[in-house]
Motif scaffolding. Structure first.
Motif, mmCIF file in Angstrom:
data_model
loop_
_atom_site.group_PDB
_atom_site.id
_atom_site.type_symbol
_atom_site.label_atom_id
_atom_site.label_comp_id
_atom_site.label_asym_id
_atom_site.label_seq_id
_atom_site.Cartn_x
_atom_site.Cartn_y
_atom_site.Cartn_z
ATOM 1 N N PHE A 93 17.087 69.941 19.486
ATOM 2 C CA PHE A 93 17.275 69.793 18.042
ATOM 3 C C PHE A 93 18.254 70.834 17.505
ATOM 4 C CE2 PHE A 93 13.456 67.196 18.268
ATOM 5 C CZ PHE A 93 13.803 66.179 17.396
ATOM 6 N N GLN A 94 18.210 72.011 18.070
ATOM 7 C CA GLN A 94 19.157 73.032 17.652
ATOM 8 C C GLN A 94 20.587 72.580 17.943
ATOM 9 O OE1 GLN A 94 17.758 76.793 18.982
ATOM 10 N NE2 GLN A 94 19.435 77.965 18.087
ATOM 11 N N ALA A 95 20.781 72.011 19.117
ATOM 12 C CA ALA A 95 22.109 71.526 19.485
ATOM 13 C C ALA A 95 22.528 70.380 18.566
ATOM 14 C CB ALA A 95 22.119 71.070 20.941
ATOM 15 N N ARG A 96 21.571 69.534 18.245
ATOM 16 C CA ARG A 96 21.895 68.433 17.341
ATOM 17 C C ARG A 96 22.333 68.959 15.991
ATOM 18 N NH1 ARG A 96 18.172 63.186 17.071
ATOM 19 N NH2 ARG A 96 19.673 62.884 15.394
ATOM 20 N N ARG A 97 21.634 69.956 15.482
ATOM 21 C CA ARG A 97 22.032 70.501 14.189
ATOM 22 C C ARG A 97 23.456 71.033 14.250
ATOM 23 N NH1 ARG A 97 16.609 72.253 13.899
ATOM 24 N NH2 ARG A 97 17.107 74.312 14.704
ATOM 25 N N LEU A 98 23.750 71.715 15.327
ATOM 26 C CA LEU A 98 25.100 72.270 15.468
ATOM 27 C C LEU A 98 26.147 71.163 15.433
ATOM 28 C CD1 LEU A 98 26.845 74.783 16.099
ATOM 29 C CD2 LEU A 98 26.565 74.218 18.512
ATOM 30 N N ILE A 99 25.916 70.121 16.205
ATOM 31 C CA ILE A 99 26.921 69.065 16.319
ATOM 32 C C ILE A 99 26.970 68.206 15.060
ATOM 33 C CG2 ILE A 99 27.446 66.911 17.525
ATOM 34 C CD1 ILE A 99 26.761 68.258 20.105
ATOM 35 N N GLU A 100 25.820 67.859 14.557
ATOM 36 C CA GLU A 100 25.819 66.927 13.427
ATOM 37 C C GLU A 100 26.274 67.601 12.135
ATOM 38 O OE1 GLU A 100 23.320 63.612 13.459
ATOM 39 O OE2 GLU A 100 22.019 64.397 15.036
ATOM 40 N N ARG A 101 26.049 68.896 12.043
ATOM 41 C CA ARG A 101 26.607 69.606 10.898
ATOM 42 C C ARG A 101 28.127 69.472 10.934
ATOM 43 N NH1 ARG A 101 25.762 75.396 11.717
ATOM 44 N NH2 ARG A 101 23.621 75.070 11.020
ATOM 45 N N GLU A 102 28.684 69.651 12.106
ATOM 46 C CA GLU A 102 30.134 69.526 12.250
ATOM 47 C C GLU A 102 30.598 68.103 11.930
ATOM 48 O OE1 GLU A 102 32.163 71.838 12.755
ATOM 49 O OE2 GLU A 102 34.025 70.957 13.498
ATOM 50 N N VAL A 103 29.845 67.143 12.399
ATOM 51 C CA VAL A 103 30.199 65.745 12.125
ATOM 52 C C VAL A 103 30.247 65.488 10.627
ATOM 53 C CG1 VAL A 103 29.287 63.389 12.225
ATOM 54 C CG2 VAL A 103 29.399 64.769 14.301
ATOM 55 N N VAL A 104 29.225 65.942 9.937
ATOM 56 C CA VAL A 104 29.178 65.727 8.492
ATOM 57 C C VAL A 104 30.328 66.449 7.810
ATOM 58 C CG1 VAL A 104 27.856 66.275 6.425
ATOM 59 C CG2 VAL A 104 26.730 65.255 8.388
ATOM 60 N N ARG A 105 30.593 67.643 8.264
ATOM 61 C CA ARG A 105 31.722 68.380 7.696
ATOM 62 C C ARG A 105 33.017 67.600 7.846
ATOM 63 N NH1 ARG A 105 30.515 74.278 10.204
ATOM 64 N NH2 ARG A 105 29.108 75.049 8.602
ATOM 65 N N LEU A 106 33.231 67.108 9.046
ATOM 66 C CA LEU A 106 34.461 66.368 9.294
ATOM 67 C C LEU A 106 34.538 65.129 8.418
ATOM 68 C CD1 LEU A 106 34.551 66.673 13.178
ATOM 69 C CD2 LEU A 106 36.217 67.623 11.583
ATOM 70 N N LEU A 107 33.422 64.450 8.288
ATOM 71 C CA LEU A 107 33.419 63.229 7.483
ATOM 72 C C LEU A 107 33.696 63.541 6.021
ATOM 73 C CD1 LEU A 107 30.442 61.155 8.919
ATOM 74 C CD2 LEU A 107 32.833 60.472 8.788
ATOM 75 N N ALA A 108 33.068 64.595 5.538
ATOM 76 C CA ALA A 108 33.206 64.911 4.117
ATOM 77 C C ALA A 108 34.558 65.535 3.820
ATOM 78 C CB ALA A 108 32.088 65.851 3.693
ATOM 79 N N ALA A 109 35.107 66.230 4.794
ATOM 80 C CA ALA A 109 36.363 66.939 4.563
ATOM 81 C C ALA A 109 37.565 66.028 4.726
ATOM 82 C CB ALA A 109 36.486 68.125 5.519
ATOM 83 N N GLY A 110 37.348 64.833 5.160
ATOM 84 C CA GLY A 110 38.473 63.936 5.441
ATOM 85 C C GLY A 110 39.094 63.372 4.182
ATOM 86 N N GLY A 111 39.676 64.211 3.388
ATOM 87 C CA GLY A 111 40.355 63.736 2.195
ATOM 88 C C GLY A 111 39.429 63.512 1.022
ATOM 89 N N GLY A 112 38.315 64.218 1.025
ATOM 90 C CA GLY A 112 37.420 64.106 -0.118
ATOM 91 C C GLY A 112 36.426 62.970 0.029
ATOM 92 N N ARG A 113 36.921 61.777 0.293
ATOM 93 C CA ARG A 113 36.003 60.646 0.428
ATOM 94 C C ARG A 113 36.188 59.971 1.776
ATOM 95 N NH1 ARG A 113 33.617 57.884 -4.650
ATOM 96 N NH2 ARG A 113 33.656 59.629 -6.093
ATOM 97 N N MET A 114 35.260 59.132 2.094
ATOM 98 C CA MET A 114 35.334 58.442 3.375
ATOM 99 C C MET A 114 36.290 57.261 3.281
ATOM 100 S SD MET A 114 31.320 58.334 4.293
ATOM 101 C CE MET A 114 31.653 57.329 5.728
ATOM 102 N N GLN A 115 36.724 56.830 4.402
ATOM 103 C CA GLN A 115 37.544 55.644 4.448
ATOM 104 C C GLN A 115 36.708 54.442 3.983
ATOM 105 O OE1 GLN A 115 40.753 55.732 5.377
ATOM 106 N NE2 GLN A 115 40.635 57.945 5.693
ATOM 107 N N PRO A 116 37.353 53.490 3.354
ATOM 108 C CA PRO A 116 36.598 52.326 2.873
ATOM 109 C C PRO A 116 35.873 51.599 3.998
ATOM 110 C CG PRO A 116 38.816 52.362 1.961
ATOM 111 C CD PRO A 116 38.758 53.439 2.990
ATOM 112 N N GLU A 117 36.563 51.451 5.111
ATOM 113 C CA GLU A 117 35.945 50.724 6.215
ATOM 114 C C GLU A 117 34.725 51.468 6.745
ATOM 115 O OE1 GLU A 117 36.327 49.270 10.680
ATOM 116 O OE2 GLU A 117 37.573 50.903 9.942
ATOM 117 N N ALA A 118 34.850 52.783 6.827
ATOM 118 C CA ALA A 118 33.729 53.581 7.311
ATOM 119 C C ALA A 118 32.540 53.459 6.372
ATOM 120 C CB ALA A 118 34.150 55.042 7.438
ATOM 121 N N ALA A 119 32.831 53.576 5.080
ATOM 122 C CA ALA A 119 31.756 53.459 4.095
ATOM 123 C C ALA A 119 31.075 52.104 4.215
ATOM 124 C CB ALA A 119 32.322 53.652 2.694
ATOM 125 N N ASP A 120 31.866 51.116 4.503
ATOM 126 C CA ASP A 120 31.303 49.772 4.613
ATOM 127 C C ASP A 120 30.374 49.656 5.816
ATOM 128 O OD1 ASP A 120 31.317 47.153 3.406
ATOM 129 O OD2 ASP A 120 32.192 46.469 5.295
#
Lengths: 247, 247
Positions: A93-120
């Motif tokens: 779970f610790q490893a998951r937190r490390l990785i998924e925090r990064e994933v969320v960061r990348l998703l949120a940092a990608g130009g402010g909002r997500m791509q339309p297709e991704a959101a869909d």
DNA sequence: TCCATGGCGATTGTGCACAATGCATGGGGG
DNA sequence: CCCCCATGCATTGTGCACAATCGCCATGGA
């Protein structure tokens, strides 16, 4: 006496890697679904008959599962569903937190909002998940709740991280099955929804915090005290009643 | 060094899992050492003869290597040393930065300073590494430079992260072999030393920054432009005049 | 009654042989 | 002269059968 499962006579002699993959997923799902609790023996011939494949194929799948720490293979003693230690569960779970925090960061940092297709895609997934929960299909709910986290990783565009997370999610499902307190679901679909909303709104900090909280909550739901220690053969526990040392 | 261990004879009926492990490491080392460049065909029978084992054993090792994305297996076409794409190479290093930053944090945050035993192991390792560099043993230097990063992970006490990092280090060695600009060493031993010094002094921030810089430096040293794309068979380029014999 | 010992069944590990497949090469036709 | 197709070879994929090993259980002795 399987119908025509052995191998097609005149048809496709070589089935390809498809059966392996299906079998792998099937077993992983069964473990996540508590149909195969930790310690369950996985006898090659039985699996071969159940899936209608040769023993060699079963062996390959078991080897792959062992590589992913989902089952443990002991020489001349066969394969059993692994029983991760409390420490290992925490580390996963610790490893998951490390990785998924990064994933969320990348998703949120990608130009402010997500791509339309991704959101869909995310929206459609949440609908599926809600439907599974609503209809009481626990197996589907568990499977989809794992898929949610994997989907986020995929959408982040990080294939390598996604691969790592894939194995970690499998191991957490096993850890949950091994150390569940009652028998709660792996994840709360509502929390998934909130995370998606934060991402959709481009609120990076909120999404990150929600994800961390979510994973901590899942881990907290476990009974991680001292029950499933690591030096357990556990077949010895059931075979003979020699108690190790219940301190 | 021929990996013919004590069980090389055919007389030993059951050799155990040891030969597989030795073979696995041997191949991984050979790949990291550029003796087996990306695209090299790994013919089962040749490997079986080279290692003095049966083909089934070779097959298991190849399967494991494929699982770790070190070799790629194509149906009825055999196994070749994988050729990670530029994108994959970048992602591998990105994942390493994520994990190793955490490792360094954990090490530095563990009460200010490292445990005496950990510091000692680190010191001894650095001595080995310096000696390998000094004596010009490039193979050993490469192997030990990977071991340095792995050692830090081990010392952090995170077994799961260590396992993930193990695969990532293998993949980066392959990425380096695939996209090397000149043929520089995988890591600079001096930078390792500085990281260890910062850890030893309990300077968390410096250690973290040094580690990130170090990994970025290694990645920067690559020729990550667009050369080694992924859809390359490259076996077609060399025909079939490949001799994986290291002699 | 308890423990040591030997046999027995079940399961895994391994080698072998054959079938299937893909690739390279050579010959024939346009 | 170049292209296309058929044939041969090398390599992988798969099933099968046997041997080794382990755990369990019955038997005998203290």
């Amino acid at each position: 006496m399987t119908p025509s499962t052995g191998t097609g006579r005149r048809g496709r002699k070589t089935a390809g890697p498809a059966p392996e993959e299906a079998m792998f997923r099937s077993i992983v799902d069964a473990i996540a679904d508590r149909r195969l609790p930790p310690g369950t023996r996985l006898v090659e011939e039985q699996l071969a008959e159940a899936f209608g494949v040769s023993r060699a194929r079963v062996r390959r799948v078991l080897l792959r599962l062992a590589e992913g720490r989902i089952v443990s293979i002991q020489r001349n003693r066969g394969a059993v569903v692994a029983r991760p230690s409390v420490r290992e569960a925490r580390e996963v779970f610790q490893a998951r937190r490390l990785i998924e925090r990064e994933v969320v960061r990348l998703l949120a940092a990608g130009g402010g909002r997500m791509q339309p297709e991704a959101a869909d895609r995310l929206r459609r997934h949440l609908a599926q998940e809600a439907q599974a929960v609503g209809s009481g299909d626990r197996a589907a709910a568990i499977r989809l709740s794992g898929r949610f986290h994997l989907l986020l990783a995929e959408l982040s565009g990080q294939g390598v991280l996604t691969g790592l997370l894939e194995t970690l999610i499998r191991r957490s499902s096993l850890a949950i099955a091994a150390h569940e307190a009652p028998h709660a679901p792996d994840c709360d679909a509502e929390e998934h929804k909130r995370i998606a909303q934060a991402l959709d709104a481009g609120d990076a900090e909120a999404a990150e915090r929600l994800m961390i909280d979510h994973l901590e909550e899942v881990e907290r739901r476990l009974d991680l005290v001292a029950g499933g220690g690591e030096p357990i053969d556990l077949r010895r526990i059931f075979g003979r009643s020699l108690a190790p040392d219940p301190a």
